[in-house]
Design an enzyme around this catalytic site. Structure first.
Site, PDB file in Angstrom:
ATOM      1  N   ASP A  61       0.869  -1.175   0.000  1.00  0.00           N
ATOM      2  CA  ASP A  61       0.000   0.000   0.000  1.00  0.00           C
ATOM      3  C   ASP A  61       0.904   1.223   0.000  1.00  0.00           C
ATOM      4  O   ASP A  61       1.350   1.689   1.041  1.00  0.00           O
ATOM      5  CB  ASP A  61      -0.896  -0.022   1.238  1.00  0.00           C
ATOM      6  N   CYS A  62       1.199   1.714  -1.203  1.00  0.00           N
ATOM      7  CA  CYS A  62       2.188   2.792  -1.311  1.00  0.00           C
ATOM      8  C   CYS A  62       1.755   3.912  -2.243  1.00  0.00           C
ATOM      9  O   CYS A  62       2.414   4.947  -2.308  1.00  0.00           O
ATOM     10  CB  CYS A  62       3.529   2.235  -1.769  1.00  0.00           C
ATOM     11  N   LYS A  63       0.664   3.696  -2.985  1.00  0.00           N
ATOM     12  CA  LYS A  63       0.093   4.742  -3.848  1.00  0.00           C
ATOM     13  C   LYS A  63       1.157   5.343  -4.752  1.00  0.00           C
ATOM     14  O   LYS A  63       1.259   6.560  -4.896  1.00  0.00           O
ATOM     15  CB  LYS A  63      -0.581   5.811  -2.990  1.00  0.00           C
ATOM     16  N   ARG A  64       1.931   4.478  -5.403  1.00  0.00           N
ATOM     17  CA  ARG A  64       3.096   4.913  -6.155  1.00  0.00           C
ATOM     18  C   ARG A  64       2.801   4.944  -7.658  1.00  0.00           C
ATOM     19  O   ARG A  64       2.987   3.958  -8.371  1.00  0.00           O
ATOM     20  CB  ARG A  64       4.273   3.989  -5.863  1.00  0.00           C
TER      21      ARG A  64
ATOM     22  N   MET B  38      -0.039  -0.957  -5.045  1.00  0.00           N
ATOM     23  CA  MET B  38      -1.255  -0.153  -5.117  1.00  0.00           C
ATOM     24  C   MET B  38      -0.905   1.212  -5.688  1.00  0.00           C
ATOM     25  O   MET B  38       0.078   1.836  -5.289  1.00  0.00           O
ATOM     26  CB  MET B  38      -1.892  -0.012  -3.735  1.00  0.00           C
TER      27      MET B  38
END
Length: 279
Positions: free
Chosen positions: A98-101, A125
């Protein structure tokens, strides 16, 4: 094995929809793990105990890297060792970063190397707002998964995601259509949407169809009732993952039998979700 096959196999093989968030805040880890120990050793030891208490119920583990990155090298090494531990003892359980990269070009290549090669996650993610070329680097290897945020669970998520467009659709609906129908050419995408927005969540399930896995969060600490996922479990009622982090991993804070409480919290969510599948 293709990532989507791995996650579907897990959903179909255990009677659970629980995704456990290993958001292991160092300040909330019991003192017994921190006494005379480095941050690395404390977080890793805590995570191992959580995993041993919950692996039989975990459809996946998801780590928010912010809770590791804040502790520099020790934090990242703890995340890496945690993933190596899962792969050594429970390789059938998918691990989600979960890193929104969302990156592009050479920076996307480096992010891919960081998340998949070094930290050994199975899935990244991402946010969709920069367009397809910020995701395409991650789609090339079918063994690696990509989870795209469609509608977040936080209070101001609708500020942009719920904007009405000229064609009568909402922005999040167009994103869901594009991600599931166009971007998913390699079959390794699934999506995330918050249970705190039940109407949007229902629309997203309808758009993506019954077969694509759907990850949701917001049940528990964020206040969404478990009934918000009624009817959204997908094909064979085995295509929904419900993430819970602090409500599970810190469930033992006021108990001597800390990890029994962690196990019970995971079991309670599992049973609540199984009850909803029958409604």
């Amino acid at each position: 094995m293709k990532f989507i096959d791995k996650i579907i196999n897990r959903l179909e093989s255990i009677n659970s929809h629980v995704c456990i968030g290993l958001d292991s805040r160092y300040d909330r880890i019991p003192y017994i793990f921190k006494k005379n120990q480095t941050v690395l050793n404390a977080i890793f030891a805590f995570n191992k105990n959580v995993i041993e208490a919950t692996h039989h119920l975990a459809t996946a583990y998801k780590s928010n890297l912010a809770f590791y990155a804040g502790f520099e090298h020790d934090g990242f090494e703890a995340a890496k060792l945690t993933n190596e531990y899962i792969k050594s003892y429970y390789p059938e359980i998918p691990i989600i970063a979960d890193c929104k990269r969302s990156e592009m070009g050479e920076s996307a290549k480096m992010t891919k190397q960081e998340i998949f090669d070094w930290l050994q996650f199975d899935c990244i993610m991402v946010t969709p707002w920069f367009g397809e070329d910020t995701v395409s680097q991650y789609l090339q290897d079918k063994k690696q998964g990509v989870c795209v945020y469609i509608h977040n669970s936080n209070p101001s998520a609708g500020e942009f995601q719920d904007l009405a467009l000229k064609n009568g659709k909402y922005l999040y609906e167009v994103v869901a259509e594009r991600v599931s129908k166009v971007w998913n050419s390699n079959g390794n995408i699934f999506v995330e949407a918050g249970a705190t927005y039940p109407e949007q969540l229902k629309k997203i399930r309808k758009i993506i169809g019954e077969d694509m896995p759907l990850l949701t969060a917001g049940i528990g600490a964020q206040g969404a009732p478990v009934e918000n996922v009624k009817g959204l479990f997908g094909k064979n009622k085995k295509r929904l993952l419900v993430n819970s982090s602090r409500n599970i991993i810190f469930a033992g804070e006021n108990r001597k039998d800390y990890f029994l409480a962690v196990k019970e919290a995971a079991e309670n969510l599992c049973n609540d979700l199984l009850r909803v599948t029958k409604l």
